[in-house]
Design a protein around this motif. Structure first.
Motif, PDB file in Angstrom:
ATOM      1  N   ILE A 182      22.885 -33.327 120.619  1.00  0.00           N
ATOM      2  CA  ILE A 182      22.269 -33.357 118.984  1.00  0.00           C
ATOM      3  C   ILE A 182      20.676 -33.661 119.072  1.00  0.00           C
ATOM      4  O   ILE A 182      20.309 -34.433 119.993  1.00  0.00           O
ATOM      5  N   ALA A 183      20.071 -32.999 118.403  1.00  0.00           N
ATOM      6  CA  ALA A 183      18.693 -33.073 118.459  1.00  0.00           C
ATOM      7  C   ALA A 183      18.130 -33.006 116.867  1.00  0.00           C
ATOM      8  O   ALA A 183      18.699 -32.283 116.084  1.00  0.00           O
ATOM      9  N   TYR A 184      17.111 -33.841 116.593  1.00  0.00           N
ATOM     10  CA  TYR A 184      16.539 -33.687 115.251  1.00  0.00           C
ATOM     11  C   TYR A 184      15.107 -33.122 115.060  1.00  0.00           C
ATOM     12  O   TYR A 184      14.210 -33.548 116.050  1.00  0.00           O
ATOM     13  N   ASP A 185      14.659 -32.235 114.153  1.00  0.00           N
ATOM     14  CA  ASP A 185      13.582 -31.883 114.018  1.00  0.00           C
ATOM     15  C   ASP A 185      13.272 -32.689 112.585  1.00  0.00           C
ATOM     16  O   ASP A 185      13.375 -32.229 111.441  1.00  0.00           O
ATOM     17  N   ARG A 227      24.578 -24.715 116.622  1.00  0.00           N
ATOM     18  CA  ARG A 227      24.486 -24.860 115.174  1.00  0.00           C
ATOM     19  C   ARG A 227      23.379 -25.564 114.652  1.00  0.00           C
ATOM     20  O   ARG A 227      22.886 -26.715 115.375  1.00  0.00           O
ATOM     21  N   GLN A 228      22.940 -25.376 113.538  1.00  0.00           N
ATOM     22  CA  GLN A 228      21.996 -25.747 112.772  1.00  0.00           C
ATOM     23  C   GLN A 228      22.662 -26.646 111.661  1.00  0.00           C
ATOM     24  O   GLN A 228      23.392 -25.941 111.053  1.00  0.00           O
ATOM     25  N   VAL A 229      22.164 -27.997 111.336  1.00  0.00           N
ATOM     26  CA  VAL A 229      22.866 -28.761 110.344  1.00  0.00           C
ATOM     27  C   VAL A 229      21.539 -29.454 109.501  1.00  0.00           C
ATOM     28  O   VAL A 229      20.907 -30.114 110.090  1.00  0.00           O
ATOM     29  N   ASN A 282      15.991 -30.778 110.064  1.00  0.00           N
ATOM     30  CA  ASN A 282      17.155 -30.196 110.340  1.00  0.00           C
ATOM     31  C   ASN A 282      17.829 -30.728 111.777  1.00  0.00           C
ATOM     32  O   ASN A 282      17.028 -31.303 112.500  1.00  0.00           O
ATOM     33  N   LEU A 283      19.213 -30.886 111.762  1.00  0.00           N
ATOM     34  CA  LEU A 283      19.696 -31.173 113.364  1.00  0.00           C
ATOM     35  C   LEU A 283      20.088 -29.875 113.983  1.00  0.00           C
ATOM     36  O   LEU A 283      20.373 -29.001 113.388  1.00  0.00           O
ATOM     37  N   TYR A 284      20.166 -29.838 115.193  1.00  0.00           N
ATOM     38  CA  TYR A 284      20.652 -29.063 115.948  1.00  0.00           C
ATOM     39  C   TYR A 284      21.901 -29.676 116.895  1.00  0.00           C
ATOM     40  O   TYR A 284      21.662 -30.518 117.580  1.00  0.00           O
TER      41      TYR A 284
END
Length: 565
Positions: free
Chosen positions: A481-484, A501-503, A489-491
């Motif tokens: 998981i990565a965070y923008d 997936r984008q969350v 947005n989370l990826y």
């Protein structure tokens, strides 16, 4: 997939068990033949001449010839799979899969493909110290219902005091009907003799086969481009050669990886840092796709080196931090390659890992996986994915002084309302929240600074694939998981859906790359846009905020990918 790892972090000892948890695919089932006349354990005396013992290991009859001891004597107990005691140390750390094998008991990570298949486990525990001058000889008799056509058989082994399985240790076997024979000259050149065992140590062997005729493969003539992907959703490969594992430095397809896992981005110079797990290395990938080794070595794994899973970059001091899943500790790695353990006690299969807060070596991890860095406080956050019962449920904080504190979850809280084997973790610098991939629950969680766990997306206990919002969106064993923080947005690497997936923080889930419908099928690799881009069980992900780009470890393709979201 026809290839196999040279070094395994740990073996899932329920080798042919059907998995628990959702969305998991079991290994190719081994027919259950009844052979009541063969014992599941046996004892053989070691002395000045070779000795042979025969046991039933799972459904396989194994005859093992132990070479004459160079010195000493004692009794060696040979234990079949069915006789492993519940407290066997290896069971508590059976965590990392032999990628791409689908071992799906409670201690494994992500199901991958149907080959290789584990057939038997044998553990040796001597009662007195003695020395092997050469590798044991093996013969295995398989049940008549098990086909040997198109199969290659190998043995993996764990030396006393080691933290990683070496594979292949011997093989391929000579096959005659249902009988497999491993001669001493089939031993891997990476094993150095003599090997001395001390009383109470465990020397383990795993028989497995590799199917070469039906393995998924990457698309033919792969091309790798270090240039940026320009169109939204476009995926390119920046380093590594799809389907070609290795450890060589180089640029583009000449720089090779072997089951890369964690990945971190350096915002200062644009370099990537990769936990090259099965190579026991940390690698650097430049913006031009040049791959170099920062620390570690294929020849020195475990206690003498590293076996990294997750990786984080310290933007303040320029250091790296890695989680050593097999050693159950967290290391700091300087750019000159210096490795320093900062928390955890570097335990192993031989000395089972445990769980407990504390400072430095007084702290204990069971299976640290994901790691994130807080640039404001310089603290680290680690997902601890395994406890002694086989279910891990904790998020831990590691301070600059090496103090480890559990901030959320814990071994007694595992379940759908909390955490179940959390894997990836990302830090939100605006409010200190953490975002976690709840692998065992197939969900995405938020963990506040107060340790409050809440659901962002996914339906805990229900794995699958579906875009949507909140519980209407489904994941299949997400890992990274990565965070923008700019766009909030989370990826997520939805590993067993082979998708990215984008969350949104509000819980809306969309798929930006990868195709779950072809996950694990040939071809396993392709550059492209959206669902035309193919991944093979991607594991971790990082975000470049300056260029709005994602970087992914496409683990079972042995490559690093770039995505323009």
């Amino acid at each position: 997939m026809s290839r196999h790892r040279l070094v395994i972090h740990a073996i899932a000892l329920a080798l042919i068990a059907v998995g628990v948890g959702c969305g998991s695919a079991s290994t190719r089932p081994l027919p259950r033949a009844t052979q009541p006349t063969v014992p599941t354990s046996a004892t053989v005396s070691i002395g000045t001449s070779a000795a042979t013992a025969t046991v039933l290991a799972g459904t396989v009859i194994a005859s093992i010839t132990i070479p004459a001891a160079a010195s000493g004597s004692g009794t060696l107990t040979i234990v079949g799979l069915g006789s492993l005691p519940a407290g066997d140390p290896a069971l508590s750390v059976a965590r990392k899969e032999l990628s791409p094998t689908a071992i799906t008991n409670s201690g494994t990570r992500s199901p991958q493909s149907s080959t290789p298949t584990f057939l038997a486990y044998l553990g040796f525990t001597p009662s007195a110290t003695f020395t092997f001058n050469s590798f044991p000889g093996f013969t295995y008799t398989l049940p008549s219902s098990v086909s040997t056509a198109g199969e290659s058989f190998y043995i993996a082994y764990l030396a006393p005091g080691a933290s990683a399985w070496v594979e292949p240790a011997a093989g391929p076997a000579s096959v005659s009907g249902q009988t497999l024979t491993f001669a001493p000259d089939s031993v891997s050149s990476s094993i150095t003799f003599p090997i001395t065992l001390t009383a109470g140590d465990t020397y383990g062997f795993v028989l497995y086969d590799v199917t070469s005729s039906s393995s998924p493969s990457p698309s033919p003539s792969p091309t790798v481009s270090p240039s940026s992907s320009s169109s939204p959703g476009a995926t390119v490969t920046v380093a590594g050669n799809p389907g070609v594992p290795g450890s060589s430095n180089g640029t583009g397809t000449n720089g090779l990886f072997r089951n890369p896992a964690g990945i971190a981005f350096d915002p200062i110079d644009g370099n990537l840092y990769v936990a090259d797990t099965a190579n026991c290395m940390v690698r650097r990938v430049t913006t031009l796709g040049a791959v170099t080794t920062v620390a570690g070595s294929t020849s020195v794994c475990g206690f003498a080196g590293i076996y990294p899973s997750g990786i984080a970059y310290d933007s303040t001091d320029g250091n790296l931090y890695v989680t050593n899943e097999g050693l159950c500790n967290v290391d700091q790695i300087m750019m000159n390659g210096t490795i320093t353990s900062i928390a955890g006690n570097a335990e192993s299969l031989i000395s089972p890992c445990s769980f407990g807060d504390g400072t430095g070596t007084g702290a204990h991890f069971d299976a640290p996986i994901g790691i994130a860095y807080d640039a404001i406080t310089s603290d680290l956050y680690v997902t601890d994915a395994l406890d002694s019962a086989g279910d891990g449920c904790a998020v831990r904080q590691v301070t600059t002084a090496g103090a480890v504190v559990t901030i959320a979850g814990g071994p007694s809280t595992c379940g759908p309302t909390s955490l179940l084997r959390p894997e990836g973790v990302a830090y939100d610098p605006t409010n200190g929240n953490l975002y976690v991939t709840d692998w065992g629950n197939c969900a995405i969680r938020q963990v506040t600074t107060a340790g409050v766990i809440s659901l962002i997306a996914g339906n805990p206990g229900t794995c699958g694939f579906s875009d949507g919002s909140g519980a209407n969106a489904l994941f299949n064993l997400p890992v990274g998981i990565a965070y923008d923080s700019t766009n909030q947005n989370l990826y997520v690497t939805d590993t067993s859906n082979c998708a990215i997936r984008q969350v949104t923080i509000a819980g809306a889930v969309t798929t930006i790359a990868g195709n779950h419908l072809t996950c694990g099928q040939s071809p396993t690799w392709a550059n492209g846009t959206g669902t035309s881009a193919l991944f093979y069980y991607p594991e971790f992900i990082t975000y470049d905020s300056a260029d709005d780009e994602l970087y992914v470890t496409d683990t079972s393709n042995d490559v690093i990918r770039q995505i323009k979201p």
